[in-house]
Design a protein around this motif. Sequence first.
Motif, PDB file in Angstrom:
ATOM      1  N   ARG A  68       1.058  -1.087  -0.023  1.00  0.00           N
ATOM      2  CA  ARG A  68       0.108  -0.168  -0.105  1.00  0.00           C
ATOM      3  C   ARG A  68       0.759   1.186  -0.073  1.00  0.00           C
ATOM      4  O   ARG A  68       0.625   2.378   0.649  1.00  0.00           O
ATOM      5  N   ASP A  69       1.904   1.012  -0.723  1.00  0.00           N
ATOM      6  CA  ASP A  69       2.859   2.207  -0.873  1.00  0.00           C
ATOM      7  C   ASP A  69       2.621   2.844  -2.010  1.00  0.00           C
ATOM      8  O   ASP A  69       3.242   2.468  -3.231  1.00  0.00           O
ATOM      9  N   TRP A  70       1.580   3.740  -2.237  1.00  0.00           N
ATOM     10  CA  TRP A  70       0.988   4.323  -3.503  1.00  0.00           C
ATOM     11  C   TRP A  70       1.740   5.140  -4.384  1.00  0.00           C
ATOM     12  O   TRP A  70       1.857   5.043  -5.501  1.00  0.00           O
ATOM     13  N   GLY A  71       2.793   5.830  -3.549  1.00  0.00           N
ATOM     14  CA  GLY A  71       3.572   6.782  -4.475  1.00  0.00           C
ATOM     15  C   GLY A  71       4.659   6.060  -5.115  1.00  0.00           C
ATOM     16  O   GLY A  71       5.053   6.056  -6.351  1.00  0.00           O
ATOM     17  N   ALA A  72       5.217   4.955  -4.588  1.00  0.00           N
ATOM     18  CA  ALA A  72       6.286   3.843  -4.876  1.00  0.00           C
ATOM     19  C   ALA A  72       5.497   3.107  -6.220  1.00  0.00           C
ATOM     20  O   ALA A  72       6.194   2.914  -7.154  1.00  0.00           O
ATOM     21  N   ALA A  73       4.380   2.808  -5.827  1.00  0.00           N
ATOM     22  CA  ALA A  73       3.813   2.061  -6.913  1.00  0.00           C
ATOM     23  C   ALA A  73       3.460   2.975  -8.216  1.00  0.00           C
ATOM     24  O   ALA A  73       3.744   2.660  -9.213  1.00  0.00           O
ATOM     25  N   ALA A  74       3.011   4.215  -7.851  1.00  0.00           N
ATOM     26  CA  ALA A  74       2.864   5.109  -9.368  1.00  0.00           C
ATOM     27  C   ALA A  74       4.029   5.440  -9.922  1.00  0.00           C
ATOM     28  O   ALA A  74       4.298   5.238 -11.190  1.00  0.00           O
ATOM     29  N   ASN A  75       4.979   5.402  -9.102  1.00  0.00           N
ATOM     30  CA  ASN A  75       6.622   5.789  -9.683  1.00  0.00           C
ATOM     31  C   ASN A  75       6.880   4.396 -10.601  1.00  0.00           C
ATOM     32  O   ASN A  75       7.631   4.363 -11.739  1.00  0.00           O
ATOM     33  N   ALA A  76       6.871   3.384  -9.938  1.00  0.00           N
ATOM     34  CA  ALA A  76       7.138   2.116 -10.559  1.00  0.00           C
ATOM     35  C   ALA A  76       6.226   1.842 -11.914  1.00  0.00           C
ATOM     36  O   ALA A  76       6.740   1.528 -13.052  1.00  0.00           O
ATOM     37  N   TRP A  77       4.982   2.111 -11.716  1.00  0.00           N
ATOM     38  CA  TRP A  77       4.253   2.198 -13.002  1.00  0.00           C
ATOM     39  C   TRP A  77       4.543   2.804 -14.015  1.00  0.00           C
ATOM     40  O   TRP A  77       4.349   2.691 -15.328  1.00  0.00           O
ATOM     41  N   GLU A  78       4.825   4.325 -13.624  1.00  0.00           N
ATOM     42  CA  GLU A  78       5.166   5.282 -14.980  1.00  0.00           C
ATOM     43  C   GLU A  78       6.694   4.807 -15.405  1.00  0.00           C
ATOM     44  O   GLU A  78       6.768   4.939 -16.533  1.00  0.00           O
ATOM     45  N   ASP A  79       7.702   4.066 -14.615  1.00  0.00           N
ATOM     46  CA  ASP A  79       8.619   3.510 -15.140  1.00  0.00           C
ATOM     47  C   ASP A  79       8.503   2.251 -16.278  1.00  0.00           C
ATOM     48  O   ASP A  79       8.954   2.221 -17.170  1.00  0.00           O
ATOM     49  N   ARG A  80       7.540   1.495 -15.631  1.00  0.00           N
ATOM     50  CA  ARG A  80       6.928   0.378 -16.599  1.00  0.00           C
ATOM     51  C   ARG A  80       6.384   0.947 -17.804  1.00  0.00           C
ATOM     52  O   ARG A  80       6.802   0.349 -19.004  1.00  0.00           O
ATOM     53  N   ILE A  81       5.695   1.810 -17.763  1.00  0.00           N
ATOM     54  CA  ILE A  81       4.994   2.512 -18.937  1.00  0.00           C
ATOM     55  C   ILE A  81       6.283   3.196 -19.947  1.00  0.00           C
ATOM     56  O   ILE A  81       6.201   2.968 -21.057  1.00  0.00           O
ATOM     57  N   ALA A  82       7.044   3.666 -19.291  1.00  0.00           N
ATOM     58  CA  ALA A  82       8.133   4.533 -20.118  1.00  0.00           C
ATOM     59  C   ALA A  82       8.882   3.452 -20.479  1.00  0.00           C
ATOM     60  O   ALA A  82       9.658   3.766 -21.852  1.00  0.00           O
ATOM     61  N   LEU A  83       9.010   2.216 -20.195  1.00  0.00           N
ATOM     62  CA  LEU A  83       9.727   1.230 -20.874  1.00  0.00           C
ATOM     63  C   LEU A  83       9.440   0.684 -22.153  1.00  0.00           C
ATOM     64  O   LEU A  83      10.020  -0.260 -22.807  1.00  0.00           O
ATOM     65  N   GLY A  84       7.974   0.980 -22.317  1.00  0.00           N
ATOM     66  CA  GLY A  84       7.418   0.257 -23.419  1.00  0.00           C
ATOM     67  C   GLY A  84       6.536  -0.833 -23.487  1.00  0.00           C
ATOM     68  O   GLY A  84       6.598  -1.542 -22.452  1.00  0.00           O
ATOM     69  N   GLN A  85       5.815  -1.395 -24.561  1.00  0.00           N
ATOM     70  CA  GLN A  85       5.188  -2.365 -24.731  1.00  0.00           C
ATOM     71  C   GLN A  85       4.107  -2.406 -23.512  1.00  0.00           C
ATOM     72  O   GLN A  85       4.157  -3.313 -22.796  1.00  0.00           O
ATOM     73  N   VAL A  86       3.310  -1.381 -23.664  1.00  0.00           N
ATOM     74  CA  VAL A  86       2.185  -1.291 -22.676  1.00  0.00           C
ATOM     75  C   VAL A  86       0.642  -1.636 -23.087  1.00  0.00           C
ATOM     76  O   VAL A  86       0.877  -1.828 -24.060  1.00  0.00           O
ATOM     77  N   ASN A  87       0.008  -1.849 -21.991  1.00  0.00           N
ATOM     78  CA  ASN A  87      -1.495  -2.267 -22.414  1.00  0.00           C
ATOM     79  C   ASN A  87      -2.341  -1.470 -21.626  1.00  0.00           C
ATOM     80  O   ASN A  87      -1.853  -0.746 -20.670  1.00  0.00           O
ATOM     81  N   GLY A  88      -3.627  -1.616 -21.645  1.00  0.00           N
ATOM     82  CA  GLY A  88      -4.523  -0.832 -20.794  1.00  0.00           C
ATOM     83  C   GLY A  88      -4.569  -1.117 -19.190  1.00  0.00           C
ATOM     84  O   GLY A  88      -4.686  -0.244 -18.337  1.00  0.00           O
ATOM     85  N   ASP A  89      -4.204  -2.362 -18.929  1.00  0.00           N
ATOM     86  CA  ASP A  89      -3.920  -2.595 -17.625  1.00  0.00           C
ATOM     87  C   ASP A  89      -2.881  -1.946 -16.795  1.00  0.00           C
ATOM     88  O   ASP A  89      -2.999  -1.532 -15.707  1.00  0.00           O
ATOM     89  N   HIS A  90      -1.963  -1.787 -17.568  1.00  0.00           N
ATOM     90  CA  HIS A  90      -0.567  -0.854 -16.938  1.00  0.00           C
ATOM     91  C   HIS A  90      -1.148   0.553 -16.670  1.00  0.00           C
ATOM     92  O   HIS A  90      -0.908   0.926 -15.527  1.00  0.00           O
ATOM     93  N   TRP A  91      -1.911   0.958 -17.381  1.00  0.00           N
ATOM     94  CA  TRP A  91      -2.474   2.488 -17.591  1.00  0.00           C
ATOM     95  C   TRP A  91      -3.544   2.522 -16.390  1.00  0.00           C
ATOM     96  O   TRP A  91      -3.623   3.391 -15.562  1.00  0.00           O
ATOM     97  N   LEU A  92      -4.406   1.383 -16.338  1.00  0.00           N
ATOM     98  CA  LEU A  92      -5.167   1.222 -15.200  1.00  0.00           C
ATOM     99  C   LEU A  92      -4.721   1.262 -13.700  1.00  0.00           C
ATOM    100  O   LEU A  92      -5.047   1.734 -12.827  1.00  0.00           O
TER     101      LEU A  92
END
Length: 191
Positions: A68-92
Amino acid sequence: MRLLRTLALVLLAVLALPSLPAEAFQLPGLQRDAQAYLVELRRRFPAGGNPQQRAAAEQRAQAAERQRDWGAAANAWEDRIALGQVNGDHWLALSRAQLNRQPPEATRALQAGWFAFSLVGAGPPEIPSLLLMAEALRRLDRPVQMIQALEAVVERAPDDQRYQQQLAAARRAAGMLVRNVATEPDAEPAR
């Protein structure tokens, strides 16, 4: 008396407006803002990433969500999206993390929700992203657009009472909202 009659006519005009078809849901300017967010994210990893980097970012995001560390989760999801090959679940997942972090980033959640909405098939798969966008719009104090998002949810699931109740509650909370004004300048007197 004249003011009441005018308000009644405006209200009737608003109620008589046809609703947009399910695939036509749009919020003005949101596509442009979401695209700017994506450009900002891609600056982190201009060349994209390899499968190992993408998997590591996704694992970091999921671990942060479990804690439940949502700030870290948001940063990690941003990194994941920046790395490419994303889908709707990543953005969700990014949208959800942005809404839950302290303080919430409702604007970023709305933009991520828009990408999630754009990347899934039409119909019921769009509902989770529409609900996240509606919540982000509520937090941004944009009731008209929040109601539009909830109306789009009800269009996609017309038999689900929960969504109809959410829409009714949003309408009650917003009060009377004027969505459109039609003028008739050629009428005598103009109205």
